[in-house]
Design a protein around this motif. Structure first.
Motif, PDB file in Angstrom:
ATOM      1  N   SER A  37       0.821  -1.343   0.076  1.00  0.00           N
ATOM      2  CA  SER A  37      -0.095   0.079  -0.117  1.00  0.00           C
ATOM      3  C   SER A  37       1.036   1.304  -0.176  1.00  0.00           C
ATOM      4  CB  SER A  37      -0.847   0.060   1.185  1.00  0.00           C
ATOM      5  OG  SER A  37      -0.138   0.019   2.392  1.00  0.00           O
ATOM      6  N   GLY A  38       0.007   2.475  -0.370  1.00  0.00           N
ATOM      7  CA  GLY A  38       1.023   3.590  -0.644  1.00  0.00           C
ATOM      8  C   GLY A  38       1.937   3.920   0.759  1.00  0.00           C
ATOM      9  N   PRO A  39       1.507   3.950   2.041  1.00  0.00           N
ATOM     10  CA  PRO A  39       2.568   4.166   3.279  1.00  0.00           C
ATOM     11  C   PRO A  39       3.082   2.911   3.732  1.00  0.00           C
ATOM     12  CG  PRO A  39       0.151   4.071   4.045  1.00  0.00           C
ATOM     13  CD  PRO A  39       0.055   3.843   2.338  1.00  0.00           C
ATOM     14  N   GLY A  87       7.466  -7.772  13.492  1.00  0.00           N
ATOM     15  CA  GLY A  87       8.070  -6.666  13.950  1.00  0.00           C
ATOM     16  C   GLY A  87       6.913  -5.553  14.289  1.00  0.00           C
ATOM     17  N   SER A  88       5.866  -5.468  13.444  1.00  0.00           N
ATOM     18  CA  SER A  88       4.677  -4.380  13.530  1.00  0.00           C
ATOM     19  C   SER A  88       3.943  -4.793  14.634  1.00  0.00           C
ATOM     20  CB  SER A  88       3.824  -4.598  12.046  1.00  0.00           C
ATOM     21  OG  SER A  88       4.446  -4.485  11.066  1.00  0.00           O
ATOM     22  N   SER A  89       3.657  -6.037  14.819  1.00  0.00           N
ATOM     23  CA  SER A  89       2.940  -6.315  16.115  1.00  0.00           C
ATOM     24  C   SER A  89       3.504  -5.850  17.313  1.00  0.00           C
ATOM     25  CB  SER A  89       2.524  -7.836  16.225  1.00  0.00           C
ATOM     26  OG  SER A  89       3.865  -8.614  16.702  1.00  0.00           O
ATOM     27  N   LEU A  90       5.000  -5.544  17.512  1.00  0.00           N
ATOM     28  CA  LEU A  90       5.422  -5.283  18.451  1.00  0.00           C
ATOM     29  C   LEU A  90       5.549  -3.663  18.764  1.00  0.00           C
ATOM     30  CD1 LEU A  90       8.150  -8.030  18.668  1.00  0.00           C
ATOM     31  CD2 LEU A  90       5.934  -7.945  19.846  1.00  0.00           C
ATOM     32  N   TYR A 103       1.302   3.755   9.363  1.00  0.00           N
ATOM     33  CA  TYR A 103       2.294   4.811   8.929  1.00  0.00           C
ATOM     34  C   TYR A 103       3.475   4.959  10.080  1.00  0.00           C
ATOM     35  CZ  TYR A 103      -1.663   6.547   6.104  1.00  0.00           C
ATOM     36  OH  TYR A 103      -2.560   6.688   5.035  1.00  0.00           O
ATOM     37  N   SER A 104       3.043   4.999  11.350  1.00  0.00           N
ATOM     38  CA  SER A 104       4.216   4.906  12.274  1.00  0.00           C
ATOM     39  C   SER A 104       5.130   3.803  12.590  1.00  0.00           C
ATOM     40  CB  SER A 104       3.667   5.749  13.360  1.00  0.00           C
ATOM     41  OG  SER A 104       2.616   4.903  13.925  1.00  0.00           O
ATOM     42  N   SER A 105       4.605   2.524  12.277  1.00  0.00           N
ATOM     43  CA  SER A 105       5.107   1.290  12.579  1.00  0.00           C
ATOM     44  C   SER A 105       6.612   1.252  11.768  1.00  0.00           C
ATOM     45  CB  SER A 105       4.266   0.132  12.463  1.00  0.00           C
ATOM     46  OG  SER A 105       4.229  -0.117  10.986  1.00  0.00           O
ATOM     47  N   LYS A 117      11.800   0.576  18.325  1.00  0.00           N
ATOM     48  CA  LYS A 117      12.800   0.664  19.410  1.00  0.00           C
ATOM     49  C   LYS A 117      12.741   0.103  20.867  1.00  0.00           C
ATOM     50  CE  LYS A 117      15.170   4.524  16.905  1.00  0.00           C
ATOM     51  NZ  LYS A 117      14.333   5.193  16.243  1.00  0.00           N
ATOM     52  N   ASN A 118      11.230   0.482  20.859  1.00  0.00           N
ATOM     53  CA  ASN A 118      10.819  -0.057  22.266  1.00  0.00           C
ATOM     54  C   ASN A 118       9.841  -0.895  22.036  1.00  0.00           C
ATOM     55  OD1 ASN A 118      10.774   2.354  21.294  1.00  0.00           O
ATOM     56  ND2 ASN A 118       9.288   3.021  23.144  1.00  0.00           N
ATOM     57  N   PRO A 119      10.123  -2.029  21.877  1.00  0.00           N
ATOM     58  CA  PRO A 119       9.012  -3.397  21.567  1.00  0.00           C
ATOM     59  C   PRO A 119       8.131  -3.430  22.792  1.00  0.00           C
ATOM     60  CG  PRO A 119      11.059  -4.202  21.656  1.00  0.00           C
ATOM     61  CD  PRO A 119      11.401  -2.920  21.630  1.00  0.00           C
ATOM     62  N   THR A 120       6.842  -3.776  22.396  1.00  0.00           N
ATOM     63  CA  THR A 120       5.934  -4.057  23.424  1.00  0.00           C
ATOM     64  C   THR A 120       4.985  -5.156  23.066  1.00  0.00           C
ATOM     65  OG1 THR A 120       3.973  -3.230  24.417  1.00  0.00           O
ATOM     66  CG2 THR A 120       4.640  -2.010  22.407  1.00  0.00           C
TER      67      THR A 120
END
Lengths: 423, 295
Positions: free
Chosen positions: A250-252, B51-54, B61-63, B68-71
């Motif tokens: 996707s885009g982002p 990685g994203s799940s942490l 966008y922000s993942s 840096k600080n996995p949770t």
């Protein structure tokens, strides 16, 4: 001889009578009960047949604040179910007469235990659920879909319960081929569906073969390790991978992040028609190659080493060996899988729906986007647009395209060939 | 066989280039480079999802792939803020019931079709397979009305009955292909000894057909995990919802706002399936090739 006729006549008169005359009481009573139930339900059958023929006559209206209406689609289905049940009854009726005849001659009945009786009935008992589900879960819905193609069942003016549905003959077929917006969509979608099915099958087939050969080659150590990594996409539930891929492209998404970091502009992976199509083929390769790899690994290991060694003596190049030994042998044993895979990709609704949802939108198409396959177009027509009539017509078209391929393939499988030995 | 092999090898050695010639080294480098690159391509989406799940945030966008600080907050949220446990239990229940019912129905049907003769068998078999091609979800409306008539809408039983019934024709074909290979003399011997059809099947055939039955069990167990089409149609209320529908709605529903939670949910679905798969990999490959061309 005389007795034979008598029992047959009795059973023809009322199901089960012949059996009772033959002193087969349990069977006789069972048959009689079936006929009794059928007779009691005659009014229901008649009503259902009327419903199937007229599709209802009472338009939606209120009588004393209560809604009164005929639901055309329910009527149609009830009618169909009744027809199937009637066919089943006719079958039982004929069987009942035959059974009476066959048992008339055996006057001297050996005492058979219930256990043995059940054992004798084993094949019939076992096949019943299969036959019933075939009738009601596969045959019934198919006939229903075919029938809908000849009605005007669609939003907004012919949608029960508010409105009635009518039989319209071949109107829908004419519209689909003659009306510009429909025929453009149909042509475009068929073209992409066939291209897609071909590309998807071709890439994952050779992708899989390549991976299998790579791992199989003498230079590679730790074969099991590599194989377990490469098989992973086949093991992960497909829908999950597809949804993850959708987000990655996707885009982002992460793919664009990486491209930007390397110093290139971001790419519209899923919103540009050509890109979206390429991405779909790539994702399918990722998902599909492991299946073929797993399949071919065992085939490759079964090819006799001698073949390659004698080819070496003749001075054959690797290229030569691939095209004259490996490929023909692999191809021969996987041919049915290729065709099945083609048929599968032709109808690969899940991937399209999960990744692009048919998008990007194509203004020249009706209810379909650039990457919509016939099947996902049908889905949209059915669930989003409620154009059931057209969806059914397209369904029939798909069926006519795919069924011959599958039938042809299956007559060549082991399961089918084995039949020849029996008969 | 052995002899000819040895002889040929002996003959061949002079023709071959010496080991570790430059050409061979380059080939090896290429091979391993490809193996590694392909492994990255395969593993990348997996690692990215993990990685994203942490990630602490919510959106795509922000993942980042390596936070840096996995949770583990999203895993916790799955169980506290969403209906995930209910979806999971529902899916397990459906998958399990479907597995048992499908295995019983299909293996018995296949046994009869493999061992008994009757009129019109071949024609019926072909008809079944051709009809199978009909895209299944086009039967949605018909199935819906059928289940409604039987009062089975919004029940798991209704869904399972549909799954188990609809898979009979296709899977019977695969299982029958396997059973055909088991010598008939075995069950005939059992029958001479006075065994009934049922005992012959359970005592003689089932142990020999274990690989294909495991294959059948696995595919009917994993099938319902990812079918959202029928589940959406049949199951109407939140307490009946399943994983496939729940996860799909997380991603397609509200513009990826629950992206990281989805990732966590996806991981928890994938892990058990992958583990099961790894354990019975060999049965799967055997099952896949059961329908292949007779060699």
């Amino acid at each position: 001889m005389e007795k034979k006729k008598k029992t047959m006549l009795l059973s023809a008169l009322f199901m089960g009578l012949g059996q009772i005359y033959n002193k087969q009481y349990t069977k006789g009573i069972a048959f009689m009960l079936i006929e009794l139930i059928a007779l009691i339900n005659i009014p229901k059958f008649l009503k259902a047949l009327w419903g199937l023929y007229t599709l209802g006559e009472v338009k939606f209206h209120y009588v004393n604040g209560k809604a009164v209406f005929d639901h055309s689609i329910f009527l149609m289905l009830q009618g169909l179910i009744s027809v199937l049940l009637l066919l089943l009854l006719i079958f039982l009726y004929v069987y009942n007469i035959k059974d009476a005849r066959d048992n008339a001659e055996k006057i001297e009945h050996k005492k058979i235990s219930i256990h043995d009786k059940i054992d004798k009935m084993f094949p019939f008992i076992v096949l019943t659920p299969g036959l019933l589900s075939l009738m009601f879960l596969i045959l019934l819905p198919i006939i229903f879909t075919v029938l809908v193609a000849f009605t005007n069942f669609s939003a907004p003016y012919h949608l029960p319960p508010r409105n009635l549905v009518d039989w319209v003959g071949f109107e829908n077929f004419k519209d689909l081929f003659k009306m510009d917006i429909w025929s453009t969509t149909l042509k475009g979608t068929i073209k992409w569906t066939i291209t897609w099915a071909f590309l998807a099958t071709f890439t994952s087939y050779f992708g899989g073969l390549f991976l299998a050969m790579l791992i199989n080659s003498a230079e590679v150590k730790l074969k099991k390790f590599w194989r377990s990594i490469f098989i992973l996409p086949y093991a992960i539930p497909g829908l999950i991978s597809m949804l993850v891929m959708r987000l990655m492209f996707s885009g982002p998404g992460i793919i664009n992040d990486i491209i930007e970091r390397i110093g290139f502009p971001r790419i519209d992976w899923l919103t540009e028609p050509i890109n979206a199509k390429i991405v779909l083929v790539l994702i399918n390769l990722w998902l599909g190659a492991p299946y073929f790899m797993a399949l071919m690994t065992s085939i490759l290991t079964n090819i006799s080493r001698d073949l390659y060694e004698s080819a070496d003596i003749d001075g054959a190049t690797g290229f030569h060996k691939f095209f004259h030994i490996t490929l023909p042998l692999v191809f021969y044993s996987t041919a049915p899988m290729i065709i099945m895979s083609f048929a599968y990709n032709f109808n690969n609704f899940m991937l399209i729906y999960a990744v692009t949802d048919g998008g990007p939108v194509n203004p020249e198409y009706r209810y379909a986007g650039h990457t919509d396959l016939l099947i996902s177009w049908i889905y949209k027509m059915t669930l989003d647009q409620q154009q059931y009539h057209m969806a059914s017509v397209v369904t029939i078209l798909i069926f006519l395209m795919i069924a011959p391929i599958v039938a042809f393939t299956f007559t060549r499988t082991r399961s089918f060939k084995e039949e020849d030995l029996i008969q | 066989m052995m002899f000819s092999k040895v002889e040929k090898k002996g003959l061949n050695t002079p023709l071959h280039k010496k080991k570790n010639s430059p050409k061979k080294i380059i080939l090896k480098v290429f091979l391993y480079a490809f193996l590694i690159i392909h492994s990255i391509v395969v593993l990348f989406p997996v690692i990215w999802t993990i990685g994203s799940s942490l990630n602490p945030g919510d959106s795509l966008y922000s993942s980042t792939m390596f936070p840096k600080n996995p949770t583990f907050i999203h895993y916790k949220e799955l169980f506290t803020k969403t209906d995930y446990p209910i979806w999971y239990m529902n899916t397990l229940k459906i998958a399990f019931m479907n597995m048992i019912l499908s295995v019983i129905l299909t293996s018995f049907t296949a046994y009869v079709l493999s061992r008994f003769k009757f009129k019109g068998k071949k024609l019926t078999l072909t008809a079944i397979l051709v009809l199978q091609v009909f895209p299944s979800f086009l039967t949605l409306t018909a199935i819906y009305v059928l289940l409604m008539q039987l009062n089975l809408l919004n029940t798991h039983i209704g869904l399972v009955l549909f799954y188990a019934g609809a898979q009979i024709p296709g899977n019977t074909w695969i299982v029958k292909g396997y059973l055909d290979q088991i010598p008939r003399s075995l069950d005939e011997a059992a029958r001479v000894d006075g065994a009934s059809n049922f005992t012959t099947f359970t005592k003689i055939i089932v142990p020999l057909a274990k690989p294909i039955i495991v294959f059948l069990a696995l595919t009917s167990f994993t099938g319902p995990w990812m079918d959202f089409i029928f589940q959406r149609l049949v199951l109407r209320t939140a307490d009946k919802k399943t994983l496939a529908v729940g996860l799909l709605e997380m991603v397609t529903g509200q513009a990826n706002t629950k992206f990281t939670t989805f990732a966590a949910g996806a991981i928890l679905v994938a892990i058990p399936i992958v583990i099961i798969f790894t354990f019975i990999q060999k049965y799967i490959i055997e099952g896949l090739s059961a329908g292949a061309v007779k060699s």
